[in-house]
Write an enzyme that holds these catalytic residues in place. Structure first.
Site: not given
Length: 368
Positions: A8, A103-104
């Site tokens: 993350d 983002d993850e």
């Protein structure tokens, strides 16, 4: 036994802006729409979070919490570029990569291209590679399944690395506050509190049948995760079927202007999600949960993809007129788009010969 990593990126959008603009470093920054435009926070820097600011918060609320807050317009093309750099690093280790957002992502490194036996060492290498390539930090969670890895990645942010070993899994979940469970939202956590469920230990006392009765089919998932169990595989080919946003209100909304303002904020958030995924869609669904927990949805499918905030908001307001919002107090609003298509895909709808159709459903259950 699987070896799962959840990566993350830390305060991703805001961190990219601070990286690219040295004047923003060390200052409270949010990415999103400005208060005078009734915008919403898409991401907040860690400096901004110290003031209680978080994503999905209305910008006017954020500026009240921090008058010297700096607003930055989102640059999704830049964020996508960085995300592609990070994904390329993941693929050096495994093809089993399941992105959740820009983002993850989950990675299954049980068998990996580097032939490494330690998932922790792989996570450390990935974090170093991300820092070298992007000059950004990421946090990693490592465990035997997706549920535990996801929770672990959020435990020591920013730039954290947390391992939950197999023998620790059940004890770890037992002590975990229920609001920290991934998959348990604010409204569900509040309901669990009313039922006396405050920790994983409390949740574990419930039978599967009782959880299904209380929470529907999701109760089966709650039953398993209360024991640290999650057999969902990392799926690199998962096809997203919908994109949505919703919010529960601390105080029920009773007047139409407040409801419209909340709907405008949700429209902007949904537009940001569509931009992030580089997609649009043809079916908009409005979800309304009244103060008495009655939940309804209203949907409409249109011939042209919904790709701009004004179009989303206009259609959402039309759907709102088909509800009792304003006559009855509202505790939750949600918007979602289905029939998704990528940019450039202009195929005509096959199941809707007329210009539009309306689908009405009514559900008296308590669903989050």
């Amino acid at each position: 036994m699987r070896k799962i990593i959840h990566i993350d990126m830390d305060a991703f959008y805001a961190s990219v802006e601070q990286r690219d603009n040295p004047k923003l470093r060390g200052k409270p920054v949010v990415v999103g729409g400005r208060p005078e435009k009734r915008g919403a926070v898409a991401a907040a820097s860690y400096e901004a979070r110290r003031f209680g600011i978080h994503s999905a918060m209305p910008s006017r609320t954020a500026i009240q919490k921090c008058p010297h807050l700096i607003f930055v317009t989102p640059r999704f093309d830049v964020y996508r570029g960085v995300s592609e750099q990070v994904r390329a690093i993941f693929l050096q280790y495994t093809d089993l990569v399941e992105p959740l957002a820009l983002d993850e992502a989950y990675l299954d490194v049980t068998e990996n291209k580097q032939g490494k036996s330690s998932a922790t060492l792989i996570a450390q290498e990935i974090k170093r590679a991300i820092a070298q390539k992007t000059h950004l930090t990421a946090s990693a969670g490592i465990s035997i399944n997706k549920f535990l890895a996801k929770i672990a990645s959020g435990m020591n942010k920013p730039d954290g690395l947390t391992l939950i070993r197999p023998e620790q899994a059940e004890a770890f979940v037992t002590e975990l506050p229920i609001e920290n469970f991934y998959g348990v939202g604010g409204a569900t956590a509040a309901k669990m509190h009313r039922l006396g469920i405050r920790t994983g230990a409390d949740l574990k006392q419930w039978s599967e049948a009782a959880l299904v009765e209380a929470f529907g089919k999701t109760g089966r998932f709650y039953y398993r995760i209360a024991r640290g169990e999650d057999d969902r595989p990392v799926n690199p080919n998962r096809i997203r079927k919908s994109i949505g946003v919703e919010t529960s209100f601390f105080e029920d909304l009773g007047d139409r202007p407040a409801i419209l303002a909340a709907l405008e904020t949700l429209s902007q958030q949904l537009k940001a999600r569509l931009d992030e995924k580089h997609t649009s869609g043809r079916t908009l669904t409005l979800k309304v949960k009244y103060a008495d927990y009655q939940q309804i949805t209203r949907s409409r499918t249109v011939t042209e993809p919904l790709a701009d905030r004004e179009g989303i908001l206009g259609l959402a307001i039309e759907l709102l007129t088909l509800t009792e919002a304003g006559e009855k107090k509202v505790r939750l609003l949600g918007l979602s788009i289905t029939n998704l298509e990528q940019e450039g895909d202009r195929a005509q709808p096959t199941a809707c010969p007329q210009e539009t159709y309306i689908q009405l459903t009514l559900n008296f259950g308590v669903v989050d």
